[in-house]
Design an enzyme around this catalytic site. Structure first.
Site, mmCIF file in Angstrom:
data_model
loop_
_atom_site.group_PDB
_atom_site.id
_atom_site.type_symbol
_atom_site.label_atom_id
_atom_site.label_comp_id
_atom_site.label_asym_id
_atom_site.label_seq_id
_atom_site.Cartn_x
_atom_site.Cartn_y
_atom_site.Cartn_z
ATOM 1 N N HIS A 214 -2.227 7.228 3.459
ATOM 2 C CA HIS A 214 -0.681 7.110 3.459
ATOM 3 C C HIS A 214 -0.243 8.002 2.715
ATOM 4 O O HIS A 214 -0.599 8.520 1.879
ATOM 5 C CB HIS A 214 -0.024 5.432 2.555
ATOM 6 C CG HIS A 214 -0.255 4.145 3.707
ATOM 7 N ND1 HIS A 214 -0.976 4.356 5.008
ATOM 8 C CD2 HIS A 214 -0.319 3.302 3.566
ATOM 9 C CE1 HIS A 214 -1.435 3.062 5.407
ATOM 10 N NE2 HIS A 214 -0.608 2.051 3.886
ATOM 11 N N CYS B 289 0.642 -1.369 0.138
ATOM 12 C CA CYS B 289 -0.338 -0.518 0.498
ATOM 13 C C CYS B 289 0.827 0.882 -0.065
ATOM 14 O O CYS B 289 0.344 1.966 -0.523
ATOM 15 C CB CYS B 289 -0.650 0.131 0.711
ATOM 16 S SG CYS B 289 -0.426 -0.188 2.080
#
Lengths: 369, 369, 369, 369
Positions: free
Chosen positions: B258, B156
């Site tokens: 993120h 990710c």
């Protein structure tokens, strides 16, 4: 032999966040006695507890509970040997100058005079030798001053980064490149400061002016002082061995404690190994301790071996916030070495630095205690 | 003309965090029909709502409420044309291999096969061309396969970083150096994942294995495929133009999204200006969109002009989480350019990538729909 | 005259959250000396720093750094005069009983024996007189015991509520109704405890078993001890003046400190005024202090006049977590009086209570020091 | 048959938090067309994106991007059939009155007119019948009005509580006692609103004026309208069957969604069982839906069976925030029944209520569309 110095100090901006920290720290200080409190005209004349929106976890010290707040005018502070300023930068410029002019020794957290070529910018665990420019600051003042001066400490995020950098330069010679990404606590923004709607479940990848401060202040702090033919002192700005610093600053939902991920490149080839770096950081002892500054941390840098430290919540109280914590020292694929550093922004990043700076000035006789 | 494809898909690890995302996303997919659900033996035989601790903000889709969970054995999934795997890496290796061997097309979120020299590691907005290695993967399998294969998507945190890097390389040629510091959401750690006592009022400057993934996966994704004299395909790992990547990974108290602060150095001198970089990022359109993948974002990269964006809470829903947001494009004092990138780790950083990868495989005829 | 008692103590569950608190608190205790540490077989034989995932902000005390962890078997703890148990309830039942049987004095945080009719449930700032049932506990044991016994302290959320209730009953006579809604810190759930995905930007309006504990424990603690014709002691459960308690428990994203909003109805009509209640709460002094327990707080209840206090982050350190803070005392439109109470769940709500209970047992001669 | 109404609306306080929600919701409304935007003189004359510090997760609607902000003066809004006011209470009083006087229909979120005996206080899922007082409001105005009026909606915390209370009274007759403890989201405090230093790792057990609003507004909303001999309408304030409400309000670190723990006592003896209460809550359908208000939720109350729901993060989007979620229906040891209710404070607790109120006014012909 017990130390029996008793030095009256005044606090400007006493009702604000930094001022509250000054009060908390100074209430148990071995030398300094809180003697006068200054704040905005709106607070002047009030008892301190009425004027301040106290946000510390320890109560207002009893001696301060009965003190009346004054306007930030030098005449109210004439019997103070030292002035600590936690003023906001929008008013600090004029007020601190007026106090200096009135022959008061000012130790400021504000940014206003950090770039002044005759004002030292001192991280007390790094460059107390810069106090030596004070004589020039006084001499060049018009009229010349005998006791008044201004000393600034660094921005809270600069402070945490520059301490391990200083340790590295001391051990391995000059650095050439530094890339630092910070994750800064909300307390760095003062009170009311960062709105909760901006930071809960969020980060803000921008803090106004912060990156420029890190990139510039680091050079002034780590660079030495040079002297020209006429004996005029000048900050070197790391010019003998050019250093480039790149900072990216982020606000994160942490209450206290600024964390930074730092990559560095040394001038020396080959560069030191991670293990050599760890040892050098652990071995670094600030001159402030050797000189006997009572608030200097016994251990300057805590070097963590655990893979997941330092962490703000667990490590920000190291040395009561006066030391810094470093961890994850390892090779960088691009520069030489990378590591994580944590510093308590409200302690060594702010009030504690001013206080140690003042202690150092007393120890060196720059301030008459 | 309406698209009338109807392709049965199975979901492995259906009760976990990634599995729940697959279910949510696929429940309204134009082509893919959730046909079978797989989970651990403990869950097998139960109705899905009994087996899963559902944590999504939308309720369990009605079609799935009545479905029974199966063990992750290929025989239960024989009538699925596509298998999405949200399995944990401790079990994904064997199970995904068994499914491949049973001639099933597996699109995996797990890390197990990412480093396999015959398994493509595909960020669908970057390198769908790597699907071309599947024929070799099938041919080299023993016995050779006609329909079964494994495609992985990236970690990710890699995903968010590699998309703007790909856009930069497309516009300005190869990169030489990348330094990235991530601030990663807790959802990246799965459920129960990160204990609240570790992350409230805190950051953790370490995520096991994460830095290595970014540093290695970036090379596989951005490097091309080369072919030797025997026609054997090989991932180039950016070897033609060596690229060094240095990552520092942090866990922060953010739920989804993120963020990374990235500095890059270009091979080309002089490097592009910040404005040229902004334009190139904004102009980048993923081939996945051009090829007609229905889940590909209409805008790949949102380039922010505001100084304080992207922010996870405000920008993670851009393109329903399938695009990425970039901001603060500016010069780096050490490398050339630095910027901030935000990617939704549970969408483009996980399930959404697998789904677009599968769509691309259908469009290219690699999967028989 | 200095107190020179030196009493060896053992800690069961020493590696867990409560155990770590016991170690931190006892490392500077004037009487108690940490002599033995017990934990699961998995930890037995390891040095404490290897066995524990230390999560306190102060480092592991140096004396403990060198200690080896033992299994929780009485033979390893024979030379301890006092055993503090921070065991989880799934193992506490058998282990604590074995220790009692081995003639050891056990002070437990676990819930297992709280409902035992011969085991006192003591909030040390409320009902130390319940220690008097220990003789009966020993006599009824088979075989009768001379030194071994179990004392429990209350659930962390009960503790905070029952202290001001005790003060009110002392001043104004029995209460008839209590409605309490708690907002409890994540540390109450232990470690790893509450997953961050469950509590960041969230509250969970349920804590398993917690409401029943408050509703039942309050009666045992506030009710006295009665004696029948045969001299057999029995907990009254507030039966002489029936009290009904209704609790609603919520988990909130706070690290330490349980807050409760409490409404009460007095038997006495008319009920006291808010001002009378404030005065009674402020005047309440726990017997534990009078009796000389060294860990008893000097001030039991801090009564706040500010409208927005107590707050967990600002008030949980009151009396180093051993006292409680009350604020917002005002009329309730439905019952008589309502207020807010804050107690530090990891201090007075857990380890601190056990320690004061042990101090009281020493002072009363129940334990031979 | 498609609904082809097109009604021009204006938004006052358009740059603030509530104003931004109005814009977001109205940008896709089937009837209402955003026609004019009003804000402070400082914003007047600017394009909306320049004037607003946009904080929504969806971008500024394209139609609004080109709109210029006006001062909040009726002459700029003359061609609007409906005015939505998200003004702060310090300015709402005069401005809303001026708009009413100018014959504009004002739907206000502000508290200023909630206690006016001729202004209805309407939670649209509870008491739309109170719209009937508008004729009297207009007639008593000097000079009498033909189109202008003010309708207010309730405080965000009142709204969530009063919906299940209304359902209970509809099913089981009048309530006698209500004790409610709220845990309110930071978005209820507006922007910048709650400082992050006050709420991270903390709760604040006080929200100025909030408890009084819940205790008073509930009576006005749940009480009917009575008519005297002269046909003069009057709000009954639940006087026929006196109801006492006691509220304790807390701010918690949750972004959106107010949770409340509520205990109630019914007039009817014996009271209904928890199961009867669950059924009555689940069966409650707001008249707003039956009447055809397009923004009314299809399901008014979601009744959870799981022990740990509702939770703000998982349940605040129920019915896009227009419905409420109830869980943990159980007996109260002191009153009769207790439960937990969650309402989205920025949707049904604010802008969504005003919009449904306006829809109801259109449907009843009170507003000329």
């Amino acid at each position: 032999m017990e130390d029996t110095r008793r030095i009256n100090v005044g606090i400007l901006g006493a009702t604000g966040t930094v001022g509250q920290r000054f009060i908390t720290l100074l209430s148990t200080h071995p030398w300094f006695v809180i003697h006068k409190l200054g704040a905005s005209p709106r607070s002047a004349g009030k008892l301190y507890p009425k004027a301040a929106n106290w946000k510390q976890v320890t109560p207002i010290p009893s001696a301060v509970r009965e003190m009346v707040v004054h306007e930030c005018k030098p005449e109210h502070f004439a019997d103070c040997a030292i002035i600590f300023s936690g003023l906001d930068s929008d008013v600090a410029g004029d007020i601190e100058n007026a106090f200096r002019k009135a022959e008061l020794a000012v130790f400021s957290n504000a940014k206003n005079y950090r770039r002044d070529p005759n004002v030292p910018l001192i991280v007390p665990l790094v460059n107390p030798s810069h106090l030596s420019i004070i004589a020039q600051q006084q001499a060049l003042h018009s009229p010349p001053l005998s006791k008044g001066f201004i000393v600034t400490n660094a921005n809270c995020s600069t402070t945490g980064i520059v301490i391990p950098l200083a340790a590295l330069e001391k051990a391995f010679g000059p650095l050439e490149q530094v890339i630092a990404t910070t994750m800064q606590a909300i307390s760095g923004g003062g009170y009311p400061g960062v709105p909760s709607l901006d930071i809960l479940d969020n980060i803000v990848p921008f803090i106004s002016g912060e990156e420029e401060k890190i990139e510039w202040e680091t050079l002034k702090i780590l660079g030495g002082l040079t002297e020209d033919d006429q004996g005029r002192k000048q900050f070197d700005m790391h010019a003998r061995s050019p250093l480039r610093v790149s900072a990216s600053c982020n606000r994160v939902p942490v209450i206290d404690g600024h964390t930074a991920c730092v990559s560095v490149r040394f001038a020396r080839r080959p560069p030191p190994s991670p293990q050599q770096v760890r040892e050098a950081l652990g071995a670094y002892t600030a001159d402030a301790l050797t000189l006997g500054a009572p608030s200097a941390p016994v251990h300057t840098i805590s070097v963590h071996e655990e893979p997941d430290r330092p962490q703000p919540r667990l490590d920000r109280y190291f040395q009561e916030g006066a030391g810094v914590s470093v961890g994850r020292v390892r090779q960088c694929q691009v520069l030489d070495i990378k590591f994580v550093v944590l510093a308590n922004n409200v302690s060594i990043g702010a009030a504690t630095s001013s206080i140690i700076n003042a202690e150092l000035a007393v120890l060196r006789g720059v301030v008459q205690g």
